[in-house]
Design an enzyme around this catalytic site. Sequence first.
Site, PDB file in Angstrom:
ATOM      1  N   ARG A  58       0.897  -1.271   0.001  1.00  0.00           N
ATOM      2  CA  ARG A  58      -0.120  -0.007  -0.039  1.00  0.00           C
ATOM      3  C   ARG A  58       0.790   1.136  -0.106  1.00  0.00           C
ATOM      4  NH1 ARG A  58      -5.566   1.453   3.402  1.00  0.00           N
ATOM      5  NH2 ARG A  58      -5.927  -0.194   1.958  1.00  0.00           N
ATOM      6  N   HIS A  85      -7.333   0.809  -6.342  1.00  0.00           N
ATOM      7  CA  HIS A  85      -7.423   0.015  -5.177  1.00  0.00           C
ATOM      8  C   HIS A  85      -8.315  -1.418  -5.509  1.00  0.00           C
ATOM      9  CE1 HIS A  85      -7.778  -1.383  -1.128  1.00  0.00           C
ATOM     10  NE2 HIS A  85      -8.679  -0.585  -0.672  1.00  0.00           N
ATOM     11  N   GLN A  88      -9.968  -4.249  -3.205  1.00  0.00           N
ATOM     12  CA  GLN A  88     -11.120  -3.511  -2.754  1.00  0.00           C
ATOM     13  C   GLN A  88     -12.184  -3.843  -3.706  1.00  0.00           C
ATOM     14  OE1 GLN A  88     -12.056  -2.092   0.468  1.00  0.00           O
ATOM     15  NE2 GLN A  88     -14.249  -2.963  -0.509  1.00  0.00           N
ATOM     16  N   ASP A 187     -17.413   6.925  -1.399  1.00  0.00           N
ATOM     17  CA  ASP A 187     -16.180   6.687  -0.885  1.00  0.00           C
ATOM     18  C   ASP A 187     -15.958   7.904  -0.184  1.00  0.00           C
ATOM     19  OD1 ASP A 187     -13.608   5.710   0.038  1.00  0.00           O
ATOM     20  OD2 ASP A 187     -12.682   6.053  -1.886  1.00  0.00           O
ATOM     21  N   CYS A 227     -16.172   1.129   0.711  1.00  0.00           N
ATOM     22  CA  CYS A 227     -14.988   0.431   1.181  1.00  0.00           C
ATOM     23  C   CYS A 227     -14.580   0.522   2.614  1.00  0.00           C
ATOM     24  CB  CYS A 227     -13.668   0.866   0.271  1.00  0.00           C
ATOM     25  SG  CYS A 227     -13.589   2.570   0.283  1.00  0.00           S
ATOM     26  N   ARG A 255     -13.347  -8.972   1.819  1.00  0.00           N
ATOM     27  CA  ARG A 255     -11.651  -8.316   1.632  1.00  0.00           C
ATOM     28  C   ARG A 255     -10.951  -9.548   1.793  1.00  0.00           C
ATOM     29  NH1 ARG A 255      -9.442  -3.466   1.356  1.00  0.00           N
ATOM     30  NH2 ARG A 255      -7.884  -4.767   0.527  1.00  0.00           N
TER      31      ARG A 255
END
Length: 258
Positions: A58, A85, A88, A187, A227, A255
């Site tokens: 990340r 991402h 996700q 988000d 998310c 996830r």
Amino acid sequence: ILLDKPTLRTQLSFAVGVSELGGYPMLVDGRLAQIGVRETVADTARVLGRQVAAVVWRTFDQSRIEEMAAHAGVPVVNALTDQFHPCQVLADLLTLAEHRGGPAGVAGLPGRTLAYLGDGANNMAHSYLLGGATAGLHVRVGTPAERSPRPEIVARAEEIAALTGGSVVVTSSVQEAVAGADAVATDTWVSMGDATAAEEAAALFAPYRLDARVLALAAPGAVVLHCLPAYRGNEVTADVLDGPQSVVFDEAENRLHA
Ligand code: NVA
């Protein structure tokens, strides 16, 4: 598992998942490793490739993970960059398949419509475009024009959609984005590493808040995705996030499975 930004779901899901598969998930705090500061990303990649079976990272700019992938010699997994991402979105597609795929599950995804509201230029928007188009979804991004997704990502998503039967719409109209959608996602208005001031983001994105009135534009029984972490009252109202159409904790669990 290298972590240059805050993380909960990502470090948990990789640590638990790798353990369940019999591997040893070693978590590395990016503040200690200082990748790209103490040495080049390429040098770190070459060292990692001598010692580990795979790298999960990340980090900030996408170019960093691409440099890692070019030099590590082992698989490199994107656990979020400023631009994407993907892990996700895999979890989101699994969640959508569970709730809206019908008996066919994942095979029931093509032709479904996913609407995303909010920051169209962030990692989630870009990954919904590419991942959704790959799954044959009709992906609609509702965002102010000044936060439109990168044109090259939209173009790539359109190319993919042409092959899968999906489609791509980017619009500043909430109505156009959400009307009849099978899933509505949103988000945070300010992503990690984004220097936009909270007040500026609020002024820009408030018209795109996912509230009950907006959700009512979607198909009956549409699911709500986020998310997480969520900021109730900003991008999503509490009644929607905690309401019966929300599947955000299935999504968080997925996830791990994804
Ligand atoms: N767009 C958000 C996603 C958090 C999981 C961010 O990058 O902060």
